[in-house]
Design an enzyme around this catalytic site. Sequence first.
Site, PDB file in Angstrom:
ATOM      1  N   GLU A 320      89.404  33.354  65.226  1.00 38.00           N
ATOM      2  CA  GLU A 320      88.192  33.161  64.429  1.00 38.00           C
ATOM      3  C   GLU A 320      88.238  33.940  63.115  1.00 38.00           C
ATOM      4  OE1 GLU A 320      85.311  32.853  68.364  1.00 38.00           O
ATOM      5  OE2 GLU A 320      85.422  34.731  67.261  1.00 38.00           O
ATOM      6  N   GLY A 322      87.408  34.955  59.464  1.00 44.03           N
ATOM      7  CA  GLY A 322      86.366  34.688  58.458  1.00 44.03           C
ATOM      8  C   GLY A 322      86.833  35.262  57.132  1.00 44.03           C
ATOM      9  N   ARG A 323      86.811  36.598  57.091  1.00 44.39           N
ATOM     10  CA  ARG A 323      87.224  37.331  55.892  1.00 44.39           C
ATOM     11  C   ARG A 323      88.614  36.895  55.385  1.00 44.39           C
ATOM     12  NH1 ARG A 323      85.756  42.778  55.783  1.00 44.39           N
ATOM     13  NH2 ARG A 323      85.265  42.377  57.957  1.00 44.39           N
ATOM     14  N   CYS A 391      66.995  50.584  42.796  1.00 44.07           N
ATOM     15  CA  CYS A 391      66.371  51.909  42.828  1.00 44.07           C
ATOM     16  C   CYS A 391      66.897  52.729  44.004  1.00 44.07           C
ATOM     17  CB  CYS A 391      64.860  51.755  42.924  1.00 44.07           C
ATOM     18  SG  CYS A 391      64.226  50.809  41.571  1.00 44.07           S
ATOM     19  N   GLU A 392      68.169  52.959  44.019  1.00 42.92           N
ATOM     20  CA  GLU A 392      68.842  53.742  45.066  1.00 42.92           C
ATOM     21  C   GLU A 392      70.031  54.404  44.402  1.00 42.92           C
ATOM     22  OE1 GLU A 392      68.868  54.177  48.492  1.00 42.92           O
ATOM     23  OE2 GLU A 392      66.949  53.169  48.673  1.00 42.92           O
ATOM     24  N   TYR A 421      81.228  38.394  53.393  1.00 43.12           N
ATOM     25  CA  TYR A 421      80.191  39.393  53.700  1.00 43.12           C
ATOM     26  C   TYR A 421      79.545  39.963  52.440  1.00 43.12           C
ATOM     27  CZ  TYR A 421      82.480  38.796  58.140  1.00 43.12           C
ATOM     28  OH  TYR A 421      83.028  38.225  59.257  1.00 43.12           O
TER      29      TYR A 421
HETATM   30  C1  PLP Z   1      83.020  37.225  67.349  1.00 44.32           C
HETATM   31  C2  PLP Z   1      83.512  37.309  65.966  1.00 44.32           C
HETATM   32  N1  PLP Z   1      84.455  36.456  65.571  1.00 44.32           N
HETATM   33  C3  PLP Z   1      84.935  36.480  64.308  1.00 44.32           C
HETATM   34  C4  PLP Z   1      84.464  37.386  63.387  1.00 44.32           C
HETATM   35  C5  PLP Z   1      85.013  37.329  62.000  1.00 44.32           C
HETATM   36  O1  PLP Z   1      85.595  38.503  61.591  1.00 44.32           O
HETATM   37  P1  PLP Z   1      86.423  38.553  60.236  1.00 44.32           P
HETATM   38  O2  PLP Z   1      85.580  37.939  59.183  1.00 44.32           O
HETATM   39  O3  PLP Z   1      86.663  39.995  59.989  1.00 44.32           O
HETATM   40  O4  PLP Z   1      87.680  37.765  60.472  1.00 44.32           O
HETATM   41  C6  PLP Z   1      83.485  38.308  63.758  1.00 44.32           C
HETATM   42  C7  PLP Z   1      82.986  39.296  62.791  1.00 44.32           C
HETATM   43  O5  PLP Z   1      82.185  40.137  63.024  1.00 44.32           O
HETATM   44  C8  PLP Z   1      82.988  38.268  65.081  1.00 44.32           C
HETATM   45  O6  PLP Z   1      82.035  39.105  65.491  1.00 44.32           O
END
Ligand code: PLP
EC number: 4.1.1.20
Length: 463
Positions: A320, A322-323, A391-392, A421
Site C-alpha cells: 500500500e 502512498g508517499r 500566528c504560531e 500528506y
Molecule cells: C495501513 C496503511 N497503509 C498504507 C499507508 C501509507 O503509508 P505511506 O504513504 O508512508 O506509504 C499508511 C499510512 O499511514 C497506513 O496506515
Amino acid sequence: MSRSAHPAGPRHADVLPEGHYAAPPADLNALDPKVWARTVDRGADGVVTVGGMSVVRLAEEFGTPAYVLDESDFRARARAWRTAFGAGADVFYAGKAFLSRAVVRWLDEEGLNLDVCSGGELATALSAGMAPERIAFHGNNKSVQELERAVRAGVGRIVLDSFQEIVRVAHIARELGTRQRVQIRITVGVEAHTHEFIATAHEDQKFGIPLAGGQAAEAVRRALQLDGLELIGIHSHIGSQIFDMSGFEVAAHRVVGLLKDIRDEHGVELPEIDLGGGLGIAYTSDDDPREPHEIAKALTEIVTRECEAASLRVPRISVEPGRAIVGPTAFTLYEVGTVKPLDGLRTYVSVDGGMSDNIRTALYDAEYSVALVSRASDAEPMLARVVGKHCESGDIVVKDAFLPADLAPGDLIAVPATGAYCRSMASNYNHVLRPPVVAVRDGEARAIVRRETEEDLLRLDVG
Ligand SMILES: Cc1ncc(COP(=O)(O)O)c(C=O)c1O
C-alpha cells in the site's frame, strides 16, 4: 519580479545545522533529481519549468501558494510499482497521502487498486468511477454508516481493526444478505521509521490487533466463525518513511507464523497477505530510497522464504504505497513576502502559506529542501528558515535551508517532495484558504483541486 539586492544573510558558525544543511550546496541553482519531480528543470533563463510549463506562468495563472503536481511523474511511479509487483500481486495506492478524482482516474488507468480510510475517501473513489472491488477500506474506527456504505458498494476488502468491528461488519453483511471479504490488521511488534526499526513483543498503538498474547489468533477464530465474513488474509503496516527492509523481514516472519498457526488450528490456508505501505522517499539529498523493483524483489523473496520454511503455499502479496508514489511528484510554489535577517542567527523568509499547507515540519520535525525557482542567482548562500504567515512561532516550512542572499519579496521559491500528506493534511488555520493542486503535463496545466475561496469558508459558517 523584484531583483533588488539584499544584504548577505548571516552565516554564523554556531547556528549551522547538522545533516543535510551542515554546509551550503556547491550550486544553489542546481535541482537534485532525487527530490524534484522528474520533468522539473531550470531553463537557460534561470526559470524553473515542470512538464514544460514555467513556474512564473503557473504562479500568474493559478496564484500562490500552489501545489504543482507532475502528472507524468505520478503515472510513471504508479506504473513502476504495478510492473515491479506484476500480475501475481496487488498494489493499493494509499489515498490518505493525497486523493482527488483525477488521481483516482490515473490509478485506474495505470492498473492500481486503492486504499481508502474514511467515508469521504470512499465517496471520492466511487464518484471517480473506481471499481468497488478494487477498493480496500481501512481505519481503526470506521462508523457503522461508513461500513454499511462500503459493504453495500461492494468494496473488495474491509481491513478489520478491532474485535468490535469484526462483529459489526459480520452483522451488516448478514443484514444485507452478503458475505464481505475481509482482512484482519494485526500489530506484529515492529516499529519502523526511516533507517531504523525496533522489534518489540507488543506495540503501544491504536491500530490493529496485537499478535502478542494471542489476540490476533482469537480475532481470526471469531472471524472464521461468522458467516457474514470471508476472511481472505492478514494485514500488517509497520511505519512510515522506511528505508531499511529488515523491519519488513521481521513483520513477514511474524505474519507467516500466524498463517501457519491458522493452518494448523483451522485447516485453512489464507490466500493473501498485505504488508502495508511506509516506503521512504527523498525529502533531501541525504535520503536514498529504493526503487519499486528492488522493494518488490525483496518483499517477494522474504515472504517466499518464510512460507517455504513454514511449508505454506505462498499467499498473494499486496502493498500500500502512498508517499512513495505521490510524494516526489509535487512541489509547493510560494511567493516570498518578507526577508528578515536576524544578526548572528539566520534569515527568516516568510511565504504566503505555511503550516496550513504543510503541517509535517511542525508535526514531525520533517526535513525539506527549498530552491529559488523564478530566477537563477549567483549571490552568496545565506542560512535561512522558511516560515509561513500563521500566528504560531512553530509555523515553519523548512527549518534550515541555504538560499541566495539576494532573495527578495516577490521571488518564487519552491519546496519539493510535498505531494504526500500536505494537501491531504491541510487546514484552514487562521482562515487561510487551502491552495489548489495544479497538475502539469506536456506543457498544459489544470487545477485538479481548485483553490478554496472565502465563499467556501463562509458557506460552512451558518450561525
Ligand atoms: C495501513 C496503511 N497503509 C498504507 C499507508 C501509507 O503509508 P505511506 O504513504 O508512508 O506509504 C499508511 C499510512 O499511514 C497506513 O496506515
